[in-house]
Design an enzyme around this catalytic site. Structure first.
Site, PDB file in Angstrom:
ATOM      1  N   TYR A  95       0.829  -1.202   0.000  1.00 14.35           N
ATOM      2  CA  TYR A  95       0.000   0.000   0.000  1.00 14.35           C
ATOM      3  C   TYR A  95       0.868   1.258   0.000  1.00 14.35           C
ATOM      4  O   TYR A  95       0.644   2.177  -0.793  1.00 14.35           O
ATOM      5  CB  TYR A  95      -0.921  -0.013   1.219  1.00 14.35           C
ATOM      6  CG  TYR A  95      -1.885   1.153   1.265  1.00 14.35           C
ATOM      7  CD1 TYR A  95      -2.946   1.232   0.373  1.00 14.35           C
ATOM      8  CD2 TYR A  95      -1.744   2.168   2.206  1.00 14.35           C
ATOM      9  CE1 TYR A  95      -3.838   2.290   0.411  1.00 14.35           C
ATOM     10  CE2 TYR A  95      -2.633   3.234   2.253  1.00 14.35           C
ATOM     11  CZ  TYR A  95      -3.675   3.287   1.358  1.00 14.35           C
ATOM     12  OH  TYR A  95      -4.549   4.344   1.394  1.00 14.35           O
ATOM     13  N   LYS A  98       1.340   4.449  -2.700  1.00 15.94           N
ATOM     14  CA  LYS A  98       1.074   5.838  -2.352  1.00 15.94           C
ATOM     15  C   LYS A  98       2.339   6.697  -2.432  1.00 15.94           C
ATOM     16  O   LYS A  98       2.264   7.889  -2.755  1.00 15.94           O
ATOM     17  CB  LYS A  98       0.444   5.924  -0.957  1.00 15.94           C
ATOM     18  CG  LYS A  98      -0.951   5.298  -0.888  1.00 15.94           C
ATOM     19  CD  LYS A  98      -1.909   5.913  -1.903  1.00 15.94           C
ATOM     20  CE  LYS A  98      -3.309   5.341  -1.806  1.00 15.94           C
ATOM     21  NZ  LYS A  98      -4.241   5.944  -2.800  1.00 15.94           N
TER      22      LYS A  98
END
Length: 327
Positions: free
Chosen positions: A189, A193
């Site tokens: 994740y 990002k």
């Protein structure tokens, strides 16, 4: 003659009435078509859905990207028909092209460009990098990174102003606190990002000076949305498939980080706060390149930027007892 004259007189009056009614209808159409238009990806739930409803109430023409027709129908019902759902899967080229073509068709009669693109679609998986299947890792990157590039590329012709009296459209990317600060299990994740940070900078340099397209990145800490439950649920499902002997060294770490993720959602800001920030990024005369929002996010981000790694690591790991416990 009089009858004819009367008939002509009647036709003339009717024609004037018809023209007046036509002008009224045209005025209404022009008024409706003067609304700014925005395309939002990942609008089925969470931030995307809230932003779609929020902007529709502010008289935006909202094209809400959803993957299922049932989700689109729910948005239409909740917005009293003020949102137009668009089937849009950001990992599918055909789906993205078809969605953008539909938006173009809707905008063409009024000659408007797209005032905003909100790249919101995203997903998360929380697993140790040693244990994560590479296909699962790639899936997160496809949605959170490649999906942003794919959708932006397709929408760029609609974001560039098509008339001298128009302003160019804007792009709002939904990033995360995890794009600057990573945690154990957040490898996939956070990688996505962190990548979105780079993409947003590159877009700003490439699209700003030449076309005046302004780019904003919204970085939120914990937000009360379904993505956390979904991510934790899917992560636990993947972990359940891992051989117990391989999982054992990470078991305490997984329990601790999952609990932190749950608490982050429970104490996080609302999706309405994020939606209001999206509106600001789309409408402010001088939008920020980055919006940092969320409880304690600014303080922690400042500390991460200023402290050397060894101090930051010590502060972080001192609060993660199960992460640092020896085998």
């Amino acid at each position: 003659m009089l009858r004819v004259g009367a008939n002509h007189s009647g036709q003339g009056c009717g024609a004037r009435n018809t023209r007046a009614a036509h002008r009224t209808r045209v005025a209404v159409v022009v008024l409706a078509d003067s609304r700014p238009a925005v395309l939002i990806t990942g609008a089925s739930t969470g931030i995307g859905k809230t932003a779609a409803l929020h902007l529709a109430k502010k008289n935006w023409q909202v094209f809400a990207g959803v993957r299922k027709e049932i989700d689109g129908a729910a948005l239409v019902a909740e917005s009293n028909g003020n949102i137009e759902p668009v089937i849009l899967d950001v990992v599918d080229n055909t789906s993205v092209q078809a969605a953008v073509a539909l938006v173009q068709d809707r905008l063409a009669p009024s000659g408007r460009n797209l005032s905003g693109l909100v790249n919101n679609a995203g997903k998360g998986v929380f697993m140790p990098l040693e244990l994560i299947d590479i296909d699962v890792f790639d899936d997160v990157m496809q949605v959170n990174v490649s999906g942003v590039v794919r959708t932006t590329k397709a929408a760029l012709p609609l974001l560039r102003k098509s008339r001298p009296d128009q302003a160019p459209g804007r792009i709002v990317n939904i990033g995360s606190y995890a794009g600057s600060i990573s945690l154990p299990l957040f490898g996939a994740y956070s990688a996505s990002k962190f990548a979105l940070e780079a993409l947003s900078d590159t877009m700003r340099y490439e699209l700003g000076p030449k076309w005046g397209i302004q780019i904003s990145l919204i970085k939120a800490s914990g937000v009360k949305t379904p993505i956390w439950d979904k991510s934790i649920g899917s992560s636990n499902s993947y972990l359940d498939q891992v051989e117990p002997s391989r999982l054992a060294p990470y078991k305490g770490m997984c329990e601790e980080i999952m609990e932190i993720a749950r608490r982050g959602e429970e104490t996080g800001i609302t999706s309405e706060e994020v939606a209001a920030t999206i509106e600001e990024a789309l409408t402010a005369p001088r939008p920020r390149s980055r919006y940092l929002i969320g409880n304690g996010a600014e303080l922690q981000m400042t500390a991460r930027r200023l402290l050397p790694d060894w101090i930051w690591d010590k502060l972080l790991l001192n609060n993660l007892r199960k992460v640092v416990e020896p085998l």
